[in-house]
Design a protein around this motif. Structure first.
Motif, short mmCIF file in Angstrom:
data_model
loop_
_atom_site.label_atom_id
_atom_site.label_comp_id
_atom_site.label_asym_id
_atom_site.label_seq_id
_atom_site.Cartn_x
_atom_site.Cartn_y
_atom_site.Cartn_z
N ALA A 249 47.20 16.75 37.14
CA ALA A 249 47.11 17.20 36.36
C ALA A 249 45.47 18.06 36.58
CB ALA A 249 46.93 16.19 34.61
N THR A 250 44.73 17.19 37.12
CA THR A 250 43.10 18.27 36.98
C THR A 250 43.39 18.83 38.17
OG1 THR A 250 42.21 15.96 36.75
CG2 THR A 250 40.80 17.84 37.84
N ILE A 251 44.12 18.59 39.11
CA ILE A 251 44.60 20.04 40.28
C ILE A 251 45.52 21.24 40.21
CG2 ILE A 251 45.79 20.40 42.20
CD1 ILE A 251 45.54 17.30 42.88
N ALA A 252 46.28 21.21 39.11
CA ALA A 252 46.64 22.15 38.61
C ALA A 252 46.01 22.44 37.51
CB ALA A 252 47.62 21.85 37.71
N ALA A 253 44.97 22.35 36.60
CA ALA A 253 44.21 22.39 35.86
C ALA A 253 42.65 23.92 36.78
CB ALA A 253 43.37 21.93 34.71
N ALA A 254 42.66 22.97 37.80
CA ALA A 254 41.95 23.51 38.83
C ALA A 254 42.02 25.45 39.29
CB ALA A 254 41.48 22.66 39.84
N ALA A 255 43.43 25.00 39.05
CA ALA A 255 44.46 26.13 39.73
C ALA A 255 43.87 27.52 39.06
CB ALA A 255 45.79 25.70 40.75
N VAL A 256 44.43 27.11 37.54
CA VAL A 256 44.16 27.45 36.55
C VAL A 256 43.27 28.20 36.68
CG1 VAL A 256 45.25 28.42 34.12
CG2 VAL A 256 46.39 26.51 35.83
N ALA A 257 42.00 27.63 36.35
CA ALA A 257 40.33 28.09 36.02
C ALA A 257 40.83 29.00 37.08
CB ALA A 257 39.21 26.92 36.29
N LEU A 258 40.56 28.68 39.03
CA LEU A 258 40.36 29.65 39.22
C LEU A 258 41.41 31.28 39.99
CD1 LEU A 258 40.24 27.09 42.81
CD2 LEU A 258 39.06 28.68 41.96
N PHE A 259 41.88 30.79 38.71
CA PHE A 259 43.08 32.37 38.59
C PHE A 259 41.40 33.04 38.08
CE2 PHE A 259 45.46 34.40 35.37
CZ PHE A 259 45.76 35.80 36.39
N PHE A 260 41.60 32.45 36.07
CA PHE A 260 40.80 33.38 35.89
C PHE A 260 39.49 33.68 35.82
CE2 PHE A 260 43.62 30.49 32.59
CZ PHE A 260 43.84 32.14 31.88
N VAL A 261 38.99 33.10 37.32
CA VAL A 261 37.83 33.73 37.48
C VAL A 261 37.64 34.44 38.47
CG1 VAL A 261 35.70 33.09 39.48
CG2 VAL A 261 36.91 31.18 37.16
N SER A 262 38.88 34.39 38.68
CA SER A 262 39.32 35.85 39.20
C SER A 262 39.69 37.00 39.54
CB SER A 262 40.69 35.27 40.90
OG SER A 262 41.31 36.56 41.97
N ALA A 263 40.39 36.59 38.29
CA ALA A 263 41.10 37.77 37.44
C ALA A 263 39.73 38.19 36.45
CB ALA A 263 41.58 37.10 35.94
N LEU A 264 38.85 37.58 36.07
CA LEU A 264 36.99 38.27 35.56
C LEU A 264 36.51 38.47 37.03
CD1 LEU A 264 35.12 38.12 33.38
CD2 LEU A 264 34.70 35.86 34.03
N ALA A 265 36.15 38.32 38.07
CA ALA A 265 36.07 39.42 39.42
C ALA A 265 35.87 40.00 39.30
CB ALA A 265 35.46 37.87 39.99
N SER A 266 37.17 40.34 39.38
CA SER A 266 38.02 41.98 39.29
C SER A 266 37.85 42.45 38.43
CB SER A 266 39.76 41.21 39.57
OG SER A 266 40.60 41.84 39.73
N GLY A 267 38.34 41.85 36.76
CA GLY A 267 37.49 42.56 36.12
C GLY A 267 35.85 43.28 35.97
N VAL A 268 34.94 42.58 36.51
CA VAL A 268 33.55 43.33 36.98
C VAL A 268 33.83 44.28 37.75
CG1 VAL A 268 31.66 42.38 37.02
CG2 VAL A 268 33.36 40.85 35.57
N ARG A 269 34.30 44.08 38.66
CA ARG A 269 34.12 44.58 40.07
C ARG A 269 35.27 46.09 39.80
NH1 ARG A 269 38.38 44.24 44.82
NH2 ARG A 269 39.99 44.61 42.55
N GLN A 270 35.78 46.34 38.95
CA GLN A 270 35.91 47.46 38.74
C GLN A 270 36.02 48.14 37.52
OE1 GLN A 270 40.23 46.54 36.65
NE2 GLN A 270 40.94 46.04 38.85
N TRP A 271 35.09 47.37 36.84
CA TRP A 271 34.27 47.83 35.50
C TRP A 271 32.97 48.72 36.39
CZ3 TRP A 271 28.92 46.77 34.41
CH2 TRP A 271 27.85 48.06 33.39
N VAL A 272 32.02 47.83 37.18
CA VAL A 272 31.55 48.35 38.46
C VAL A 272 31.80 49.75 38.96
CG1 VAL A 272 29.79 47.52 40.04
CG2 VAL A 272 30.25 46.02 38.40
N ARG A 273 32.42 49.66 39.33
CA ARG A 273 33.11 50.83 39.81
C ARG A 273 33.65 52.11 39.07
NH1 ARG A 273 37.65 49.01 44.38
NH2 ARG A 273 36.70 48.18 46.04
N ALA A 274 34.29 51.62 37.78
CA ALA A 274 34.44 52.90 37.03
C ALA A 274 32.42 53.63 36.27
CB ALA A 274 34.89 52.30 35.60
#
Length: 274
Positions: A249-274
């Protein structure tokens, strides 16, 4: 460094690491196509659709992998048959089979004396109980998944983006879809013993979904998903060792957490570019 390396000085954690890495690689190959084609619900349903076969094999003392493969194949055939009905959407057929197979599996397991233990093992797996034969099976599964992905790459790409174009090019989209379902089934069956039927969905979806936010080419997405899956495996094992939590369960939770970190970083990148 000692805090990070201490868990991996134990032999069963080392086997769990190898098992988790191999599962991450297999799921990266299959999960990329699942994400690109929007088959997440189908993947979840197939993961749960294995439970009746696993339960029957456990009650009869048979091979769990064979039971899981048979049940997942039956689930795939059922989804294919129901999706041909013009009066039912594919999601409706998947939902019906999802609930039906899950209920049947729980009913079968409830007839055994160790209902709670068996059901927990089926759903959440036991990554710390990975054996050497499990690792060998995962190596074979990874080799098969790599060969199928390489041979079917062109057809999978055409099917993922335009089914009519795939038909025009003579790539036989129906057969390609069946092979793709077989690849997903292989990934799920190979992985359920490590992280369970409920949590395999996390490794199948989360790393490719995180990688697709940053990469445009499919091979790069697969590579990124593999790396993120391996990072989630190491992170999950280390945290579960020090916190005393369930490793799968901890491995799966870490995978999902990495997705949200990636999504947040991607959103910040798009905001900076805009």
């Amino acid at each position: 460094m000692e805090w990070l390396s201490a868990p991996f000085e134990v032999s069963f954690v080392q086997r769990a690491l190898w098992g988790g890495v191999l599962v991450s690689l297999v799921c990266a190959l299959a999960g990329t196509w699942v994400v690109l084609r929007g088959m997440a619900f189908l993947g979840d349903a197939m993961a749960h659709g294995m439970i009746p076969g696993i339960a029957i094999a456990a009650v009869l003392g048979g091979n769990l992998v064979v039971g899981a493969a048979a049940s997942a194949a039956a689930m795939a055939l059922g989804v294919t048959a129901l999706s041909r009905s013009p009066r039912l959407s594919q999601d409706t057929g998947i939902g019906l089979l999802f609930v039906g197979m899950l209920a049947l599996g729980v009913i079968i397991v409830s007839r055994s004396r160790s209902f709670a233990v068996d059901l927990t093992g089926f759903l959440f797996g036991d990554v710390l109980a990975v054996r050497e034969q499990d690792i060998r099976f995962l190596v074979v599964a990874l080799a098969v998944a790599a060969v199928v992905s390489a041979l079917g790459y062109r057809a999978f790409v055409a099917l993922a983006f335009d089914r009519r174009t795939a038909h025009t090019l003579g790539l036989r989209p129906g057969l390609t879809h069946a092979v793709l379902l077989g690849l997903v089934t292989l990934a799920i069956v190979a992985s359920f013993h490590v992280v369970g039927t409920l949590l395999v969905f996390g490794l199948l979806i989360a790393p490719p979904a995180a990688a697709i936010l940053w990469a445009r080419r499919i091979p790069v997405i697969m590579l990124g998903a593999a790396v993120l899956g391996c990072v989630a495996t190491v992170t999950g094992l280390v945290l579960s060792w020090h916190w005393g939590t369930a490793a799968g369960a901890t491995i799966a939770a870490a995978a999902v957490a990495l997705f949200f970190v990636s999504a947040l970083a991607s959103g910040v990148r798009q905001w900076v570019r805009a």
